[in-house]
Each structure stands twice: as structure tokens, then as C-alpha cells.
Motif scaffolding. Structure first.
Motif, PDB file in Angstrom:
ATOM      1  N   MET A   1      21.098  -9.927  18.715  1.00 15.48           N
ATOM      2  CA  MET A   1      21.140 -10.437  20.093  1.00 15.48           C
ATOM      3  C   MET A   1      20.172  -9.628  20.948  1.00 15.48           C
ATOM      4  N   GLN A   2      19.138 -10.267  21.417  1.00 22.06           N
ATOM      5  CA  GLN A   2      18.050  -9.573  22.107  1.00 22.06           C
ATOM      6  C   GLN A   2      18.014  -9.948  23.583  1.00 22.06           C
ATOM      7  N   LEU A   3      18.092  -8.948  24.448  1.00 20.64           N
ATOM      8  CA  LEU A   3      17.966  -9.153  25.892  1.00 20.64           C
ATOM      9  C   LEU A   3      16.484  -9.353  26.202  1.00 20.64           C
ATOM     10  N   PHE A   4      16.130 -10.546  26.727  1.00 19.82           N
ATOM     11  CA  PHE A   4      14.705 -10.864  26.856  1.00 19.82           C
ATOM     12  C   PHE A   4      14.311 -11.425  28.217  1.00 19.82           C
ATOM     13  N   HIS A   5      15.261 -11.657  29.139  1.00 19.58           N
ATOM     14  CA  HIS A   5      14.950 -12.571  30.232  1.00 19.58           C
ATOM     15  C   HIS A   5      15.770 -12.293  31.480  1.00 19.58           C
ATOM     16  N   TYR A   6      15.164 -12.589  32.664  1.00 25.46           N
ATOM     17  CA  TYR A   6      15.926 -12.638  33.908  1.00 25.46           C
ATOM     18  C   TYR A   6      15.289 -13.647  34.858  1.00 25.46           C
ATOM     19  N   HIS A   7      16.107 -14.155  35.796  1.00 26.15           N
ATOM     20  CA  HIS A   7      15.665 -15.208  36.704  1.00 26.15           C
ATOM     21  C   HIS A   7      16.133 -14.917  38.122  1.00 26.15           C
ATOM     22  N   TRP A   8      15.233 -15.150  39.066  1.00 21.81           N
ATOM     23  CA  TRP A   8      15.520 -15.015  40.503  1.00 21.81           C
ATOM     24  C   TRP A   8      15.178 -16.313  41.226  1.00 21.81           C
ATOM     25  N   TRP A   9      15.919 -16.584  42.285  1.00 20.62           N
ATOM     26  CA  TRP A   9      15.485 -17.518  43.333  1.00 20.62           C
ATOM     27  C   TRP A   9      14.922 -16.674  44.470  1.00 20.62           C
ATOM     28  N   THR A  10      13.814 -17.122  45.068  1.00 23.35           N
ATOM     29  CA  THR A  10      13.162 -16.287  46.072  1.00 23.35           C
ATOM     30  C   THR A  10      12.285 -17.139  46.985  1.00 23.35           C
ATOM     31  N   ASP A  11      12.103 -16.661  48.207  1.00 24.70           N
ATOM     32  CA  ASP A  11      11.162 -17.302  49.119  1.00 24.70           C
ATOM     33  C   ASP A  11       9.762 -16.709  48.983  1.00 24.70           C
ATOM     34  N   LYS A  12       9.539 -15.925  47.914  1.00 25.31           N
ATOM     35  CA  LYS A  12       8.242 -15.287  47.685  1.00 25.31           C
ATOM     36  C   LYS A  12       7.699 -15.605  46.289  1.00 25.31           C
ATOM     37  N   PRO A  13       7.636 -16.882  45.910  1.00 23.91           N
ATOM     38  CA  PRO A  13       7.192 -17.185  44.546  1.00 23.91           C
ATOM     39  C   PRO A  13       5.747 -16.780  44.265  1.00 23.91           C
ATOM     40  N   GLU A  14       4.847 -16.968  45.243  1.00 18.96           N
ATOM     41  CA  GLU A  14       3.461 -16.582  44.996  1.00 18.96           C
ATOM     42  C   GLU A  14       3.330 -15.073  44.841  1.00 18.96           C
ATOM     43  N   GLU A  15       4.030 -14.327  45.679  1.00 17.51           N
ATOM     44  CA  GLU A  15       3.986 -12.868  45.577  1.00 17.51           C
ATOM     45  C   GLU A  15       4.545 -12.395  44.240  1.00 17.51           C
ATOM     46  N   MET A  16       5.606 -13.057  43.762  1.00 21.05           N
ATOM     47  CA  MET A  16       6.181 -12.691  42.456  1.00 21.05           C
ATOM     48  C   MET A  16       5.166 -12.953  41.342  1.00 21.05           C
ATOM     49  N   GLU A  17       4.533 -14.112  41.375  1.00 17.43           N
ATOM     50  CA  GLU A  17       3.573 -14.425  40.309  1.00 17.43           C
ATOM     51  C   GLU A  17       2.399 -13.452  40.336  1.00 17.43           C
ATOM     52  N   THR A  18       1.891 -13.170  41.514  1.00 14.11           N
ATOM     53  CA  THR A  18       0.770 -12.229  41.622  1.00 14.11           C
ATOM     54  C   THR A  18       1.145 -10.852  41.100  1.00 14.11           C
ATOM     55  N   PHE A  19       2.329 -10.388  41.469  1.00 11.23           N
ATOM     56  CA  PHE A  19       2.781  -9.072  41.026  1.00 11.23           C
ATOM     57  C   PHE A  19       2.839  -8.998  39.508  1.00 11.23           C
ATOM     58  N   TYR A  20       3.477  -9.982  38.895  1.00 10.49           N
ATOM     59  CA  TYR A  20       3.645  -9.909  37.443  1.00 10.49           C
ATOM     60  C   TYR A  20       2.340 -10.185  36.702  1.00 10.49           C
TER      61      TYR A  20
ATOM     62  N   THR B   1      29.363   0.694  31.500  1.00 11.40           N
ATOM     63  CA  THR B   1      28.202   0.593  30.631  1.00 11.40           C
ATOM     64  C   THR B   1      28.628   0.004  29.299  1.00 11.40           C
ATOM     65  N   ILE B   2      27.886  -1.037  28.853  1.00 13.92           N
ATOM     66  CA  ILE B   2      28.137  -1.631  27.549  1.00 13.92           C
ATOM     67  C   ILE B   2      26.816  -1.706  26.812  1.00 13.92           C
ATOM     68  N   GLU B   3      26.863  -1.699  25.475  1.00 19.09           N
ATOM     69  CA  GLU B   3      25.615  -1.710  24.727  1.00 19.09           C
ATOM     70  C   GLU B   3      25.834  -2.221  23.304  1.00 19.09           C
ATOM     71  N   ASN B   4      24.734  -2.692  22.714  1.00 17.85           N
ATOM     72  CA  ASN B   4      24.706  -2.922  21.283  1.00 17.85           C
ATOM     73  C   ASN B   4      23.553  -2.115  20.712  1.00 17.85           C
ATOM     74  N   ASP B   5      23.125  -2.410  19.495  1.00 16.74           N
ATOM     75  CA  ASP B   5      22.068  -1.605  18.881  1.00 16.74           C
ATOM     76  C   ASP B   5      20.718  -1.782  19.564  1.00 16.74           C
ATOM     77  N   ASP B   6      20.556  -2.871  20.326  1.00 17.96           N
ATOM     78  CA  ASP B   6      19.242  -3.205  20.876  1.00 17.96           C
ATOM     79  C   ASP B   6      19.103  -3.016  22.383  1.00 17.96           C
ATOM     80  N   CYS B   7      20.204  -3.052  23.127  1.00 22.04           N
ATOM     81  CA  CYS B   7      20.063  -3.014  24.580  1.00 22.04           C
ATOM     82  C   CYS B   7      21.340  -2.509  25.244  1.00 22.04           C
ATOM     83  N   THR B   8      21.199  -2.189  26.531  1.00 15.52           N
ATOM     84  CA  THR B   8      22.297  -1.650  27.331  1.00 15.52           C
ATOM     85  C   THR B   8      22.394  -2.421  28.638  1.00 15.52           C
TER      86      THR B   8
END
Length: 217
Positions: free
Chosen positions: A1-20, A172-179
Motif C-alpha cells: 500500500m503506497q501513499l502517492f497522492h493528495y488533493h486540494w480545492w483552492t482559489d489559486k489553481p494557476e499559482e499551484m500549477e506554477t509552483f509545482y 501516529t500510524i505507519e506501515n513499512d512504506d509510509c507514516t
């Protein structure tokens, strides 16, 4: 089980894209509502070509290594969900435990969401193509701030993680791959406070929605 992702709603979508983008992420998808209909505005289109069209972006997806980040247009910054890559066996087992917890499951062909009592969701994803073959960056840990109206150790039960710390203010919870680190907050809504990555270089910065990003080698 691999932690790979997160999602936000925001009024700054262009700023988010530029940053990343400046952090090395590639934009793989832009879907938004324009003139009442959904359209794609994927690269090679850039913001100069559609910034003034009043597009309400439903999702912008960005990928680098084993990390997939999405965000969409909202009235304010609002953390929505985290995501795990799972096998078919892990998928079935998590859904069984969600049913035991009586947590709402929204099962879809492309991805499945489990709603938690803290107003953030957990995505289960079985398609490996949502990340690349590159090993880094990969998400090693997340710290989420939220009101402890329910015991966060229940997430441990859902995901079959090990409970390594439990106090009135921190779990705090964890498995072998993530916390996953949960901190008690007086705010009404959950917020993704920080993300820790295994990366090819050390870094520490803050994205436009104020999530701290920490890279370790």
C-alpha cells in the motif's frame, strides 16, 4: 500500500500549477468548465492561452516520480483527500474494513473514495499509470491537522497500519512504506499540514495552500 497522492480545492489553481512546475512536476491533465460545458485544456496549452476565459477547473493533475498531486477550483483552500496505490487484495480488504466501520464508500471504475469522520477522504487507486517509473520523489509521511471528534486510530483499523503513538494531541500510524501523523486542531476542517518525501535532494518549502513540503535523501 503506497501513499502517492493528495488533493486540494483552492482559489489559486494557476499559482499551484506554477509552483509545482517549478518543483519539477509535469502537468498531465487540466479539465474545467467553460460556457457551461466540461473541456480539457491539457498541455501544450498554457495559461496565457486561456487565463481570461473564466474556466472553473475541476481538476489539474501533476506528476513527478511516485507522486501525483491534483487540485481544483474552489472558493477557498480546502483539503479534500489523500490517496493510496493498492493491489486488488488490499483494495478488497480495505473495503471490508470500511464496511465494518460503517464509513461511506463511493466505488468507481477509475478510483474509489472512503469518507472519514474528519471531512477528508481516502482514495484507493489500483492503476499504476497515475505515477511514473521513476522512484523519486515518493511520499514517506504526511501530517494532517484535524479536530479529534473521533479517534484517529480508526484510520489505523481501516488501513491495517500499526499504531505507534497515541496521545490526546497526536496519533501516529505507519506501515513499512509510509507514516501518517494526525494532530489535534481547533479548526473545524482537516488540513494537510506537511508532506515528507524521499527525494534526490534535500529541500524545504511551502506551496500556495500553505502545505509544508520537506525532501530528504
Amino acid at each position: 500500500m503506497q501513499l502517492f497522492h493528495y488533493h486540494w480545492w483552492t482559489d489559486k489553481p494557476e499559482e499551484m500549477e506554477t509552483f509545482y512546475q517549478q518543483s519539477g512536476f509535469e502537468t498531465t491533465l487540466r479539465v474545467g468548465r467553460h460556457n457551461g460545458e466540461m473541456h480539457t485544456f491539457n498541455p501544450p496549452l498554457n495559461w496565457e492561452e486561456f487565463r481570461d476565459k473564466d474556466i472553473q477547473f475541476r481538476i489539474i493533475e501533476m506528476v513527478k516520480g511516485q507522486t501525483n498531486i491534483t487540485f481544483g477550483h474552489g472558493k477557498k483552500d480546502m483539503f479534500d483527500h489523500i490517496g493510496f496505490l493498492v493491489t486488488d487484495t488490499e483494495y478488497s480488504e480495505v473495503l471490508e474494513r470500511a464496511e465494518e466501520l460503517q464509513w461511506k464508500v463511493n466505488e468507481g471504475e477509475r478510483r474509489t473514495f472512503i469518507s472519514t469522520p474528519w471531512k477528508f477522504r481516502i482514495e484507493l487507486q489500483r492503476r499504476r499509470e497515475v505515477v511514473t517509473e521513476e522512484k523519486q520523489p515518493s511520499i514517506q509521511a504526511m501530517e494532517i491537522h484535524m479536530p479529534f471528534r473521533e479517534n484517529p486510530a480508526l484510520v489505523c483499523s481501516l488501513l491495517d497500519f500499526e499504531l505507534t503513538e497515541q496521545t490526546s494531541g497526536k496519533v501516529t500510524i505507519e506501515n513499512d512504506d509510509c507514516t501518517l501523523i494526525f494532530c489535534n486542531s481547533e479548526e473545524k476542517e482537516a488540513s494537510l499540514y506537511s508532506v515528507m518525501f524521499l527525494a534526490d535532494h534535500v529541500f524545504s518549502n511551502v506551496d500556495p495552500v500553505q502545505t509544508k513540503l520537506i525532501g530528504r535523501t
